[in-house]
Design an enzyme around this catalytic site. Sequence first.
Site, short mmCIF file in Angstrom:
data_model
loop_
_atom_site.label_atom_id
_atom_site.label_comp_id
_atom_site.label_asym_id
_atom_site.label_seq_id
_atom_site.Cartn_x
_atom_site.Cartn_y
_atom_site.Cartn_z
N HIS A 49 -42.87 22.80 26.66
CA HIS A 49 -41.82 22.62 25.65
C HIS A 49 -41.30 21.19 25.79
O HIS A 49 -41.34 20.62 26.89
CB HIS A 49 -40.72 23.63 25.99
N ASP A 79 -40.53 25.94 34.73
CA ASP A 79 -39.77 26.29 33.53
C ASP A 79 -40.02 27.78 33.26
O ASP A 79 -41.09 28.16 32.78
CB ASP A 79 -40.24 25.42 32.35
N GLN A 133 -39.38 31.31 29.34
CA GLN A 133 -40.09 32.40 28.66
C GLN A 133 -40.56 33.45 29.65
O GLN A 133 -41.25 34.39 29.27
CB GLN A 133 -41.30 31.85 27.89
N LYS A 183 -32.02 33.63 25.87
CA LYS A 183 -33.32 34.24 25.60
C LYS A 183 -33.48 35.57 26.34
O LYS A 183 -34.47 36.26 26.19
CB LYS A 183 -34.45 33.29 26.03
N CYS A 220 -40.93 23.22 19.15
CA CYS A 220 -40.56 22.23 20.18
C CYS A 220 -41.69 21.99 21.17
O CYS A 220 -41.45 21.75 22.35
CB CYS A 220 -39.29 22.64 20.92
#
Lengths: 128, 416
Positions: free
Chosen positions: B130, B208, B211, B234, B373
């Site tokens: 991202h 990261d 997700q 999220k 993104c």
Amino acid sequence: MDDFYRDEILEHYRHPHNKGRLEQPDITYEDHNPFCGDRIGIDLLIKDNRVADVRFWGQGCAISQASASMLTDEIKGMTLDEVKTLNKDDILDLLGIPIGPVRLKCALLSLKALKAGVWGMDKWPDEE
Amino acid sequence: MNETIVIPTLDVEAIKQDFPILQRKVHGRALHYLDNAATSQKPRAVLETLDTYYREYNANVHRGVHTLSEEATARYEGARAKIARFVNARSPKEIIYTRNATEAINLVAYAWGLANLRPGVRVVSTEMEHHSNIVPWQLVTQQAGAGLSYVPFDEDGRLQLDALDRALEDGRTKLVAFTAASNVLGTINPVKEIVARIHAAGALCLVDAAQAVPHLPVDVQDWDCDFCVFSGHKMMGPTGIGVLYGRRALLEEMPPFMGGGDMIREVRLTGSKWNELPWKFEAGTPAIAEAIGLGAAVDYLTALGMERLRAHEVELVTQAWERLGEIPNLKRLGPPPPERSGLVAFAVDSIHPHDLAAILDQEGIAIRAGHHCAAPIHEKLGIAASARASFYIYNTPEEIDLLVAGIYRAKDIFAI
């Protein structure tokens, strides 16, 4: 749904008018919308301070492509001063469908490229 | 009274009742929300937690000795402890509240990066990140005069780990920042294996997990990662709250990111001393309601069970992958299930994703359209943009039927 993407817009999207390049344009300008990756460039041939011919190229959604097709039809024969006065309402009138704030940028991309070319402006036409 | 342990059954229709927004209509149709990778919807428990904070104990934290401040502080720190347990951090001191995953990456990039990066060393990111895991590293490596390179992904959308090994060979790589799960390709990276390779080369890693934490069981000690970031919104929590997990020794060494109230132990006009962890990194009045709200989201997810949630998403994404694969002139991005997260990005020939999303919206179906993104992924795949359906616990197989029917309808409208 029919109201949403009326036939005229779909027709312009499938068979865009004035799509391509001019061999020796007097004005040429390309711009893109970083939000969706749409890209539209405009070539203009100017005679006696009027738009004698116009082509556009690029890729994008039905709204951006149809508005470019309709806009290029509209400006043929216009003086450069007339082109400079075009604004977002003219595009919305051409499209004839409600456009939300997010997709306004799609609808106005061709006008932005056109005005940037003629006028040297770099703002979105709704930010004037 | 005997305590009964309530094991919630995975009754999706009942779960949907926990999310008030799912009752609303869009263009006169029931809402089918398939844009969960952008942000998730919030259960009533989270909404009520926010409301209760403002109605009953709204006060600043770590400051007052009055009752409201004590209650607010206890719940704010209680939420931190819940989050620490949820990702299995060793201590709540390793959980730093940020605004979101992006701010957490910026915190590490600036606080750790400016203290440790210099000409002759590099940071490694990947081609499937991202923008939030690319741009901060561009800014900081530029400022520090350090290098920045990217691990490519192969045609199936998997990271090329041999390229990572090569980037680690010369000992100049100081940190590798990579995603646990791609927000476009759906790839679930082998985090533990990647971290082991990075550590073997003496480098640090930032994962990261924006997700991953909302959708998969995550254990930062099992991953053995140095830094891990994720966003509250999220994972059913409010916007404006995110998390940086950092290994305690690293956080202790790092200088602060932002200066202000709450992050100091001692302030004199000639200089200041920093507060201890985690508050050293939390300058100013934080997002108190949001942090407590995220704690409520963690409670909700814990009660559901992340293994069960993941199993539901695997079922949905497998079905979506197969059904979308049957549609002519539709290209799916990334590796096939089950080794993928609960999303599918795709491109339909001659229909721009914006048009597809607009047509589906008329049917009450919310999907994402654009480059999500992650423009470099699309550039590499040679497409300007894609459409993306991303699932969560409240989605159903029927909604995949509606998605597929909507795509066929778009193909009819565009006559292709």
